[in-house]
Design a protein around this motif. Structure first.
Motif, mmCIF file in Angstrom:
data_model
loop_
_atom_site.group_PDB
_atom_site.id
_atom_site.type_symbol
_atom_site.label_atom_id
_atom_site.label_comp_id
_atom_site.label_asym_id
_atom_site.label_seq_id
_atom_site.Cartn_x
_atom_site.Cartn_y
_atom_site.Cartn_z
ATOM 1 N N UNK A 1 0.830 -1.192 0.000
ATOM 2 C CA UNK A 1 0.000 0.000 0.000
ATOM 3 C C UNK A 1 0.870 1.250 0.000
ATOM 4 N N UNK A 2 0.256 2.370 -0.343
ATOM 5 C CA UNK A 2 0.938 3.660 -0.289
ATOM 6 C C UNK A 2 0.732 4.253 1.100
ATOM 7 N N UNK A 3 1.810 4.656 1.731
ATOM 8 C CA UNK A 3 1.745 5.313 3.035
ATOM 9 C C UNK A 3 2.398 6.683 2.922
ATOM 10 N N UNK A 4 2.203 7.521 3.933
ATOM 11 C CA UNK A 4 2.727 8.886 3.881
ATOM 12 C C UNK A 4 3.213 9.324 5.247
ATOM 13 N N UNK A 5 4.157 10.263 5.223
ATOM 14 C CA UNK A 5 4.667 10.884 6.437
ATOM 15 C C UNK A 5 5.062 12.308 6.083
ATOM 16 N N UNK A 6 4.833 13.290 6.951
ATOM 17 C CA UNK A 6 5.262 14.659 6.664
ATOM 18 C C UNK A 6 6.781 14.738 6.521
ATOM 19 N N UNK A 7 7.244 15.571 5.608
ATOM 20 C CA UNK A 7 8.677 15.676 5.350
ATOM 21 C C UNK A 7 9.448 16.059 6.605
ATOM 22 N N UNK A 8 8.898 16.952 7.409
ATOM 23 C CA UNK A 8 9.585 17.346 8.635
ATOM 24 C C UNK A 8 9.781 16.188 9.595
ATOM 25 N N UNK A 9 8.776 15.331 9.715
ATOM 26 C CA UNK A 9 8.891 14.161 10.581
ATOM 27 C C UNK A 9 9.820 13.116 9.966
ATOM 28 N N UNK A 10 9.799 13.013 8.648
ATOM 29 C CA UNK A 10 10.691 12.079 7.972
ATOM 30 C C UNK A 10 12.145 12.478 8.194
ATOM 31 N N UNK A 11 12.397 13.777 8.164
ATOM 32 C CA UNK A 11 13.749 14.272 8.431
ATOM 33 C C UNK A 11 14.214 13.850 9.820
ATOM 34 N N UNK A 12 13.352 14.009 10.820
ATOM 35 C CA UNK A 12 13.735 13.620 12.175
ATOM 36 C C UNK A 12 13.942 12.110 12.270
ATOM 37 N N UNK A 13 13.129 11.349 11.560
ATOM 38 C CA UNK A 13 13.305 9.897 11.567
ATOM 39 C C UNK A 13 14.649 9.511 10.960
ATOM 40 N N UNK A 14 15.043 10.206 9.893
ATOM 41 C CA UNK A 14 16.341 9.936 9.277
ATOM 42 C C UNK A 14 17.475 10.240 10.248
ATOM 43 N N UNK A 15 17.344 11.328 10.996
ATOM 44 C CA UNK A 15 18.384 11.680 11.969
ATOM 45 C C UNK A 15 18.535 10.608 13.030
ATOM 46 N N UNK A 16 17.417 10.049 13.425
ATOM 47 C CA UNK A 16 17.439 9.046 14.491
ATOM 48 C C UNK A 16 18.033 7.726 14.037
ATOM 49 N N UNK A 17 18.285 7.614 12.740
ATOM 50 C CA UNK A 17 18.973 6.445 12.236
ATOM 51 C C UNK A 17 18.094 5.263 11.924
ATOM 52 N N UNK A 18 16.770 5.397 12.111
ATOM 53 C CA UNK A 18 15.889 4.258 11.868
ATOM 54 C C UNK A 18 15.844 3.882 10.396
ATOM 55 N N UNK A 19 16.190 4.838 9.521
ATOM 56 C CA UNK A 19 16.135 4.557 8.088
ATOM 57 C C UNK A 19 17.515 4.291 7.483
ATOM 58 N N UNK A 20 18.545 4.209 8.311
ATOM 59 C CA UNK A 20 19.890 4.053 7.786
ATOM 60 C C UNK A 20 20.414 2.651 8.089
ATOM 61 N N UNK A 21 19.941 1.669 7.377
ATOM 62 C CA UNK A 21 20.397 0.304 7.631
ATOM 63 C C UNK A 21 20.240 -0.540 6.385
ATOM 64 N N UNK A 22 20.958 -1.657 6.392
ATOM 65 C CA UNK A 22 20.848 -2.684 5.363
ATOM 66 C C UNK A 22 21.181 -2.176 3.968
ATOM 67 N N UNK A 23 21.948 -1.092 3.859
ATOM 68 C CA UNK A 23 22.461 -0.646 2.577
ATOM 69 C C UNK A 23 21.418 -0.177 1.595
ATOM 70 N N UNK A 24 20.308 0.363 2.073
ATOM 71 C CA UNK A 24 19.264 0.863 1.184
ATOM 72 C C UNK A 24 19.391 2.377 1.074
ATOM 73 N N UNK A 25 19.395 2.861 -0.167
ATOM 74 C CA UNK A 25 19.450 4.298 -0.417
ATOM 75 C C UNK A 25 18.033 4.834 -0.590
ATOM 76 N N UNK A 26 17.764 5.983 0.001
ATOM 77 C CA UNK A 26 16.446 6.606 -0.130
ATOM 78 C C UNK A 26 16.522 7.722 -1.154
ATOM 79 N N UNK A 27 15.622 7.681 -2.105
ATOM 80 C CA UNK A 27 15.685 8.600 -3.236
ATOM 81 C C UNK A 27 14.337 9.276 -3.442
#
Length: 246
Positions: free
Chosen positions: A96-122
């Protein structure tokens, strides 16, 4: 599609998929506080593809890179998902398609939850806005944000009593502002220039600079995104009313 990409899933997300989702972790020290950067990036919804078991989905390119797309347009995300379901219905059956506000996504990226398993976010911009950006800057690459200058100064507006510099995801919105300025300030009309900068560069600058003037930047969502945000807000209000009545 089949010859270029292979879909997979990775990066389980904790928490709800609802609007406003946050991911856990610790925040490293940065030049500007994350709250200030998040406020500048705002509520523009970013859309991505989730598998049926609550995992982000990624594509493997010909170069064996793993990329998880972040769509600026919900329509683009839905079209991408429809193509995926056509090419690989077993994998995408519950996606399914999900969404998150860009500002919250930025904070999630800082917290490192999206930085694993060699996946690049584009980030994936709409083709219409990419073409508009390339008319302004021929060799433009990235996710376009449009803004304007008057001479050496950025074109600003007043928002809630504060002077802000609007960066538009949609060129049409900027042009409406520019035309209004030209009507109100005809002597300056010839000095207005439309410019474009990549979203990725703006985020990186916000992360690495301590210039407080950067906090004047406000991102303006597209009309499609604004309509989505309004629909979500209405759903939340209706749910709150229903909860109170129960």
């Amino acid at each position: 599609m089949k010859s270029l990409f292979h879909w997979g899933t990775t990066l389980s997300l904790t928490g709800s998929l609802a609007w406003g989702m946050l991911l856990g972790g610790s925040v490293p020290a940065l030049a500007l506080p994350p709250e200030q950067v998040s406020s500048s990036l705002g509520v523009t919804p970013i859309f991505f593809i989730m598998s049926g078991n609550n995992q982000l989905m990624y594509v493997s390119t010909e170069n064996q890179e793993r990329v998880s797309p972040r769509f600026i347009s919900r329509q683009d995300a839905e079209a991408f998902l429809a193509k995926l379901k056509q090419d690989n219905p077993q994998l995408a059956n519950q996606a399914q398609v999900a969404a998150i506000p860009l500002g919250e996504l930025y904070k999630a990226d800082l917290e490192g939850a999206n930085q694993s398993q060699g996946v690049e976010f584009q980030y994936v911009a709409t083709q219409q806005q990419i073409r508009a950006a390339q008319q302004v800057q021929q060799q433009f690459v990235g996710t376009p944000l449009f803004y304007a200058t008057v001479g050496d100064d950025s074109l600003t507006i007043q928002q809630n009593g504060k002077t802000v510099i609007p960066f538009f995801f949609e060129q049409q919105g900027l042009m409406q502002m520019v035309e209004r300025f030209r009507r109100e300030q005809p002597a300056q009309a010839a000095n207005v220039q439309v410019k474009v900068v990549p979203l990725e560069a703006v985020i990186e600058t916000l992360k690495t600079s301590n210039d407080q003037a950067l906090t004047q930047i406000v991102l303006v969502p597209s009309q499609e995104a604004l309509e989505f945000v309004r629909s979500v807000q209405e759903q939340v209000q209706q749910q709150n009313q229903s909860n109170r009545s129960n």
